[in-house]
Design a protein around this motif. Structure first.
Motif, PDB file in Angstrom:
ATOM      1  N   ILE A 100      -1.785   6.953   5.881  1.00 39.30           N
ATOM      2  CA  ILE A 100      -1.541   5.668   5.112  1.00 39.30           C
ATOM      3  C   ILE A 100       0.293   5.503   5.022  1.00 39.30           C
ATOM      4  CG2 ILE A 100      -1.347   4.495   2.936  1.00 39.30           C
ATOM      5  CD1 ILE A 100      -3.840   5.973   2.111  1.00 39.30           C
ATOM      6  N   ILE A 101       0.767   4.560   5.534  1.00 37.82           N
ATOM      7  CA  ILE A 101       2.197   4.006   4.902  1.00 37.82           C
ATOM      8  C   ILE A 101       2.169   2.869   4.225  1.00 37.82           C
ATOM      9  CG2 ILE A 101       4.470   3.319   5.991  1.00 37.82           C
ATOM     10  CD1 ILE A 101       3.517   4.808   8.682  1.00 37.82           C
ATOM     11  N   SER A 102       2.745   3.150   2.948  1.00 33.57           N
ATOM     12  CA  SER A 102       2.491   2.087   1.888  1.00 33.57           C
ATOM     13  C   SER A 102       3.933   1.980   1.165  1.00 33.57           C
ATOM     14  CB  SER A 102       1.252   2.348   0.987  1.00 33.57           C
ATOM     15  OG  SER A 102       1.195   1.662  -0.216  1.00 33.57           O
ATOM     16  N   ASP A 103       3.848   0.699   0.509  1.00 28.79           N
ATOM     17  CA  ASP A 103       5.023   0.707  -0.365  1.00 28.79           C
ATOM     18  C   ASP A 103       4.712   0.729  -1.661  1.00 28.79           C
ATOM     19  OD1 ASP A 103       3.824  -1.544  -0.473  1.00 28.79           O
ATOM     20  OD2 ASP A 103       5.258  -3.154  -0.177  1.00 28.79           O
ATOM     21  N   SER A 104       3.717   1.274  -2.042  1.00 33.12           N
ATOM     22  CA  SER A 104       3.004   1.783  -3.380  1.00 33.12           C
ATOM     23  C   SER A 104       3.628   2.904  -3.546  1.00 33.12           C
ATOM     24  CB  SER A 104       1.551   1.546  -3.237  1.00 33.12           C
ATOM     25  OG  SER A 104       0.992   1.815  -4.546  1.00 33.12           O
ATOM     26  N   TYR A 105       2.696   3.857  -4.141  1.00 27.40           N
ATOM     27  CA  TYR A 105       3.202   5.277  -4.712  1.00 27.40           C
ATOM     28  C   TYR A 105       2.606   6.354  -4.086  1.00 27.40           C
ATOM     29  CZ  TYR A 105       4.762   1.872  -8.001  1.00 27.40           C
ATOM     30  OH  TYR A 105       5.349   0.576  -8.775  1.00 27.40           O
ATOM     31  N   GLU A 106       3.491   7.387  -3.775  1.00 26.90           N
ATOM     32  CA  GLU A 106       2.811   8.422  -3.067  1.00 26.90           C
ATOM     33  C   GLU A 106       1.792   9.310  -3.813  1.00 26.90           C
ATOM     34  OE1 GLU A 106       2.495  12.731  -1.672  1.00 26.90           O
ATOM     35  OE2 GLU A 106       3.268  12.008  -3.631  1.00 26.90           O
ATOM     36  N   ASP A 156      -4.900  12.595   7.458  1.00 30.11           N
ATOM     37  CA  ASP A 156      -4.058  13.505   7.651  1.00 30.11           C
ATOM     38  C   ASP A 156      -2.741  13.510   6.989  1.00 30.11           C
ATOM     39  OD1 ASP A 156      -5.617  15.063   9.977  1.00 30.11           O
ATOM     40  OD2 ASP A 156      -5.325  12.856  10.677  1.00 30.11           O
ATOM     41  N   PHE A 157      -2.093  12.254   6.433  1.00 20.44           N
ATOM     42  CA  PHE A 157      -0.727  12.023   5.908  1.00 20.44           C
ATOM     43  C   PHE A 157      -0.661  10.818   5.235  1.00 20.44           C
ATOM     44  CE2 PHE A 157      -0.792   9.554   9.813  1.00 20.44           C
ATOM     45  CZ  PHE A 157      -0.143   8.573   9.492  1.00 20.44           C
ATOM     46  N   SER A 158       0.416  10.721   4.263  1.00 20.73           N
ATOM     47  CA  SER A 158       0.433   9.532   3.472  1.00 20.73           C
ATOM     48  C   SER A 158       1.999   9.443   3.144  1.00 20.73           C
ATOM     49  CB  SER A 158      -0.274   9.555   2.197  1.00 20.73           C
ATOM     50  OG  SER A 158       0.087  10.219   1.225  1.00 20.73           O
ATOM     51  N   PHE A 159       2.672   8.320   3.484  1.00 13.74           N
ATOM     52  CA  PHE A 159       3.900   8.113   3.226  1.00 13.74           C
ATOM     53  C   PHE A 159       4.042   6.958   2.361  1.00 13.74           C
ATOM     54  CE2 PHE A 159       5.554   9.579   7.468  1.00 13.74           C
ATOM     55  CZ  PHE A 159       5.598  10.894   7.243  1.00 13.74           C
ATOM     56  N   ALA A 160       4.894   6.973   1.031  1.00 15.51           N
ATOM     57  CA  ALA A 160       5.160   6.069  -0.057  1.00 15.51           C
ATOM     58  C   ALA A 160       6.352   6.374  -0.756  1.00 15.51           C
ATOM     59  CB  ALA A 160       3.737   5.978  -0.932  1.00 15.51           C
ATOM     60  N   ASN A 161       6.411   5.528  -1.687  1.00 14.62           N
ATOM     61  CA  ASN A 161       7.399   5.587  -2.625  1.00 14.62           C
ATOM     62  C   ASN A 161       7.103   6.729  -3.517  1.00 14.62           C
ATOM     63  OD1 ASN A 161       9.458   3.499  -1.971  1.00 14.62           O
ATOM     64  ND2 ASN A 161       8.223   2.015  -2.597  1.00 14.62           N
ATOM     65  N   GLU A 162       8.087   7.721  -4.291  1.00 18.58           N
ATOM     66  CA  GLU A 162       7.852   8.622  -5.105  1.00 18.58           C
ATOM     67  C   GLU A 162       8.074   8.448  -6.665  1.00 18.58           C
ATOM     68  OE1 GLU A 162       9.626  12.240  -3.379  1.00 18.58           O
ATOM     69  OE2 GLU A 162       8.641  11.822  -1.354  1.00 18.58           O
ATOM     70  N   LEU A 163       6.813   8.278  -7.361  1.00 21.72           N
ATOM     71  CA  LEU A 163       7.017   7.994  -9.042  1.00 21.72           C
ATOM     72  C   LEU A 163       7.232   9.356  -9.420  1.00 21.72           C
ATOM     73  CD1 LEU A 163       4.043   6.074  -9.894  1.00 21.72           C
ATOM     74  CD2 LEU A 163       6.444   5.296 -10.294  1.00 21.72           C
ATOM     75  N   THR A 215      17.016  -2.906   5.696  1.00 19.96           N
ATOM     76  CA  THR A 215      17.643  -1.648   5.131  1.00 19.96           C
ATOM     77  C   THR A 215      16.300  -0.549   4.789  1.00 19.96           C
ATOM     78  OG1 THR A 215      19.093  -2.944   3.901  1.00 19.96           O
ATOM     79  CG2 THR A 215      18.912  -0.717   3.038  1.00 19.96           C
ATOM     80  N   ILE A 216      15.293  -1.039   4.463  1.00 18.23           N
ATOM     81  CA  ILE A 216      14.036  -0.313   4.146  1.00 18.23           C
ATOM     82  C   ILE A 216      12.841  -0.853   5.170  1.00 18.23           C
ATOM     83  CG2 ILE A 216      12.273   0.524   2.753  1.00 18.23           C
ATOM     84  CD1 ILE A 216      14.437   0.546   0.426  1.00 18.23           C
ATOM     85  N   CYS A 217      12.270   0.003   5.932  1.00 18.59           N
ATOM     86  CA  CYS A 217      11.378  -0.601   6.560  1.00 18.59           C
ATOM     87  C   CYS A 217      10.219   0.229   7.035  1.00 18.59           C
ATOM     88  CB  CYS A 217      11.603  -1.226   7.832  1.00 18.59           C
ATOM     89  SG  CYS A 217      10.336  -2.000   8.855  1.00 18.59           S
ATOM     90  N   LYS A 218       8.635   0.119   6.692  1.00 14.50           N
ATOM     91  CA  LYS A 218       7.903   1.090   7.104  1.00 14.50           C
ATOM     92  C   LYS A 218       7.760   1.548   8.388  1.00 14.50           C
ATOM     93  CE  LYS A 218       4.205  -0.825   3.748  1.00 14.50           C
ATOM     94  NZ  LYS A 218       3.072  -1.293   3.887  1.00 14.50           N
ATOM     95  N   THR A 219       8.329   0.904   9.298  1.00 12.94           N
ATOM     96  CA  THR A 219       8.385   1.316  10.872  1.00 12.94           C
ATOM     97  C   THR A 219       9.374   2.518  10.955  1.00 12.94           C
ATOM     98  OG1 THR A 219       8.276  -1.114  11.563  1.00 12.94           O
ATOM     99  CG2 THR A 219       9.177   0.534  13.137  1.00 12.94           C
TER     100      THR A 219
END
Length: 210
Positions: free
Chosen positions: A85-91, A104-111, A139-143
């Motif tokens: 998962i790659i999300s702009d939600s929360y890790e 296998d993985f997840s990338f997101a913002n860290e609360l 400036t910020i991109c999921k890519t």
């Protein structure tokens, strides 16, 4: 790569939190006033201050997921795919879902939490920010996170599949080997996707992921 909100989830995590915890008006106000992505992300995180991690997990667990997602993930992994998962939600939430689905993985913002209680602070990870290898000028991109995970597993971008629904997924969809617009209401996303899936099912993904 799967997006989470309105892709794996039949809904958006923060919107469900707004309904559950009664801050919908504040959320709408932030979205209407804040045009800067970073400022908006930080202000929205303050709405979760005081919530426990278990309360947030309970909200996530109550959001319906697309049927057979776990089976689709396991089948993709059996074919040799690295899935996540790659999300702009929360890790904390994407990682919770990653574990449930066997990804296998997840990338997101860290609360940030103190003794399992949300402080209202958030850290936007470095892997989302623009760097010399970035494929776009945002400036910020999921890519940028996509490139990070591809580098980790030594996978060419042409061998990547991205599934998403919103403008936040657009760059990933455009740059990946196979970009899939999933039940998207955004004309740009549907226009630039290699494949448009309009029914809430990931079965088509298995047909495409030979």
């Amino acid at each position: 790569v799967f997006d989470m909100d309105n892709t794996i989830f039949k809904g958006r995590f923060i919107d469900v939190c707004a309904d559950q915890f009664g801050f919908k008006e504040e959320l709408m106000n932030i979205r209407s006033i804040e045009s800067d992505d970073i400022s908006r992300t930080k202000r929205i995180a303050t709405l979760l201050k005081g919530k426990t991690i278990n309360e947030l997990f309970s909200v996530a667990d109550a959001i319906p997921m697309i049927q057979k997602t776990k089976e689709i993930v396991l089948e993709l992994k059996s074919r040799g795919y690295i899935v996540g998962i790659i999300s702009d939600s929360y890790e904390c939430i994407t990682n919770h879902i990653r574990i449930k689905l066997g990804m296998d993985f997840s990338f997101a913002n860290e609360l940030e939490f103190s003794k399992s209680i949300c402080t209202g602070e958030i850290r936007i990870p470095s892997f989302l920010f623009s760097n010399p290898n970035s494929l776009c000028k945002h400036t910020i991109c999921k890519t940028n996170a996509l490139l990070n995970i591809l580098d980790t597993y030594d996978i060419r971008i042409g061998n990547s599949i991205v599934i998403g629904d919103s403008l936040n997924d657009l760059c990933m969809i455009k740059e990946s080997g196979l970009g899939i617009a999933f039940c998207s209401n955004d004309e740009l996303v549907n226009h630039h996707a290699d494949v448009v899936i309009s029914k809430p099912s990931f079965d088509k993904v298995l047909e495409l992921a030979k």
